[in-house]
Design a protein around this motif. Structure first.
Motif, PDB file in Angstrom:
ATOM      1  N   GLU A   1       0.846  -1.206   0.000  1.00  0.00           N
ATOM      2  CA  GLU A   1       0.000   0.000   0.000  1.00  0.00           C
ATOM      3  C   GLU A   1       0.878   1.253   0.000  1.00  0.00           C
ATOM      4  OE1 GLU A   1      -3.350  -2.250   2.836  1.00  0.00           O
ATOM      5  OE2 GLU A   1      -2.294  -0.495   3.609  1.00  0.00           O
ATOM      6  N   VAL A   2       1.916   1.209   0.839  1.00  0.00           N
ATOM      7  CA  VAL A   2       2.820   2.352   0.963  1.00  0.00           C
ATOM      8  C   VAL A   2       3.595   2.563  -0.341  1.00  0.00           C
ATOM      9  CG1 VAL A   2       4.862   3.227   2.189  1.00  0.00           C
ATOM     10  CG2 VAL A   2       3.011   2.106   3.474  1.00  0.00           C
ATOM     11  N   GLU A   3       4.087   1.477  -0.924  1.00  0.00           N
ATOM     12  CA  GLU A   3       4.836   1.559  -2.185  1.00  0.00           C
ATOM     13  C   GLU A   3       3.988   2.157  -3.298  1.00  0.00           C
ATOM     14  OE1 GLU A   3       7.992   1.288  -3.176  1.00  0.00           O
ATOM     15  OE2 GLU A   3       8.091   1.292  -0.983  1.00  0.00           O
ATOM     16  N   LEU A   4       2.720   1.711  -3.365  1.00  0.00           N
ATOM     17  CA  LEU A   4       1.819   2.208  -4.411  1.00  0.00           C
ATOM     18  C   LEU A   4       1.543   3.697  -4.209  1.00  0.00           C
ATOM     19  CD1 LEU A   4       0.083   1.582  -6.869  1.00  0.00           C
ATOM     20  CD2 LEU A   4      -1.753   0.847  -5.330  1.00  0.00           C
ATOM     21  N   ALA A   5       1.343   4.095  -2.959  1.00  0.00           N
ATOM     22  CA  ALA A   5       1.096   5.508  -2.658  1.00  0.00           C
ATOM     23  C   ALA A   5       2.300   6.356  -3.059  1.00  0.00           C
ATOM     24  CB  ALA A   5       0.788   5.674  -1.168  1.00  0.00           C
ATOM     25  N   ARG A   6       3.485   5.856  -2.749  1.00  0.00           N
ATOM     26  CA  ARG A   6       4.703   6.578  -3.103  1.00  0.00           C
ATOM     27  C   ARG A   6       4.813   6.721  -4.622  1.00  0.00           C
ATOM     28  NH1 ARG A   6       8.525   6.728   0.861  1.00  0.00           N
ATOM     29  NH2 ARG A   6       8.112   4.603   1.546  1.00  0.00           N
ATOM     30  N   ALA A   7       4.470   5.646  -5.332  1.00  0.00           N
ATOM     31  CA  ALA A   7       4.552   5.673  -6.801  1.00  0.00           C
ATOM     32  C   ALA A   7       3.605   6.746  -7.360  1.00  0.00           C
ATOM     33  CB  ALA A   7       4.217   4.299  -7.366  1.00  0.00           C
ATOM     34  N   VAL A   8       2.419   6.864  -6.760  1.00  0.00           N
ATOM     35  CA  VAL A   8       1.452   7.862  -7.240  1.00  0.00           C
ATOM     36  C   VAL A   8       1.970   9.274  -6.985  1.00  0.00           C
ATOM     37  CG1 VAL A   8      -0.843   8.829  -6.849  1.00  0.00           C
ATOM     38  CG2 VAL A   8      -0.564   6.367  -7.087  1.00  0.00           C
ATOM     39  N   LEU A   9       2.571   9.492  -5.812  1.00  0.00           N
ATOM     40  CA  LEU A   9       3.090  10.833  -5.510  1.00  0.00           C
ATOM     41  C   LEU A   9       4.320  11.150  -6.348  1.00  0.00           C
ATOM     42  CD1 LEU A   9       2.757  11.135  -1.624  1.00  0.00           C
ATOM     43  CD2 LEU A   9       1.235  12.006  -3.408  1.00  0.00           C
TER      44      LEU A   9
END
Ligand code: FO1
Length: 308
Positions: free
Chosen positions: A296-304
């Motif tokens: 979840e954290v990795e995906l959020a980082r990718a979006v930002l």
């Protein structure tokens, strides 16, 4: 960076739980879908707002992805004994939120105010706003007639064929206070990995929200809820077919094409990039399945991190 996230239920909630780990929650405004809202036992239920709030508060039942963990269902059992409708399972602890919300709505307070206060009481740290204070009802046309979203989704377990989808009341609905301002002031707008027709569709059906998304200078980034030819979960496939778009990340890009700058797609869908580009959307292959909190954290980082 000021961020606005358009959100449905479970998939969005997991993504948002990652997002608040990689950015200050105070800079995040979540605009939640209320097209799935229903009345049950005289109570006003807003499942998607509650799923997001419970997940960010660490209270959600992880196995189901909605409701409160370790909840009991004594009230529902008593309702069943009285031969009252129980297809929509409200847990005893979950009832506290519905009782409180219903009391304040009955007293004339708008849903946005009640939701904002609940977000504070649950110490979310971010803003949680319903898309509108007016009722917008997602309805599904089946061979047996029109059903409310929860009749289709829970009572009929998504079994009927989907002939059409409508958002009753969306034309007249005004965005809740703060929604338009947040979209216009945002540097990034995120379309969460939610059903594009039944979770994001109702939000986009509110015309001033559509116009604000077209006008904002924010970079608009989506996460595909479709991997390959199938949704990660739920009935998005049937609903996208009813909308006449392909069940794939290409169809997601088509539905969002007016607003979307970039779409995170599954690595296995990298070959769809040229077809997604035809809709004016840049496809970014990424690990989009959220197996655990780290994902979840990795995906959020990718979006930002998306830079165009
Ligand atoms: N989903 C189900 O499949 N069955 C239920 O009985 C059910 C009850 C329920 C109660 C409170 C709540 O906040 C959510 C609940 N959901 C249930 C989930 C809900 O239908 C979905 O989250 C959506 O509306 C789709 O986004």
């Amino acid at each position: 960076v000021k961020v606005v996230a358009l959100a449905g239920g479970t998939g969005a909630a997991k993504f948002l739980r990652g997002l608040v780990d990689v950015m200050p929650a105070a800079d995040l405004t979540i605009v939640g879908n209320t097209g799935d809202d229903l009345e049950m036992w005289g109570l006003a239920i807003s499942p998607d707002l509650d799923t997001v709030a419970y997940t960010l508060a660490g209270l959600v039942d992880e196995a189901k992805g909605w409701g409160v963990k370790h909840d009991s269902f004594s009230c529902r059992d008593a309702m069943a004994a009285l031969e009252l409708p129980t297809y929509f399972a409200l847990g005893d602890r979950d009832l506290a939120v519905h009782l409180h919300r219903s009391e304040r709505l009955r007293a004339g307070e708008p849903l946005s105010q009640v939701t904002g206060d609940l977000a504070r009481r649950l110490r979310l740290g971010c803003r949680l706003i319903p898309m509108s204070d007016q009722r917008v009802a997602t309805e599904i046309e089946t061979p047996g007639g029109w059903l409310s979203f929860q009749e289709f989704f829970v009572r009929e377990r998504c079994r009927p064929a989907v002939l059409g989808v409508r958002y009753v009341g969306a034309e007249q609905a005004a965005p809740a206070p703060g929604v338009i301002e947040a979209v216009l002031a945002a540097e990034r707008v995120i379309i969460c990995p939610s059903n594009p027709v039944s979770s994001i569709g109702p939000i986009l059906a509110v015309a001033p929200i559509r116009r604000a998304l077209a006008a904002t200078r924010a970079t608009v980034v989506g996460v595909s809820p479709i991997v390959g030819r199938a949704p990660v979960s739920g009935p998005a496939g049937k609903m996208m077919e009813a909308r006449g778009v392909e069940v794939s990340a290409v169809g997601v890009a088509e539905l969002y094409r007016e607003w979307l700058d970039a779409l995170l797609v599954d690595r296995g869908d990298a070959d769809l990039a040229p077809r997604i580009a035809e809709h004016g959307v840049r496809a970014l292959p990424t690990e989009i399945i959220m197996r655990d909190h780290a994902a979840e954290v990795e995906l959020a980082r990718a979006v930002l991190d998306v830079a165009l």
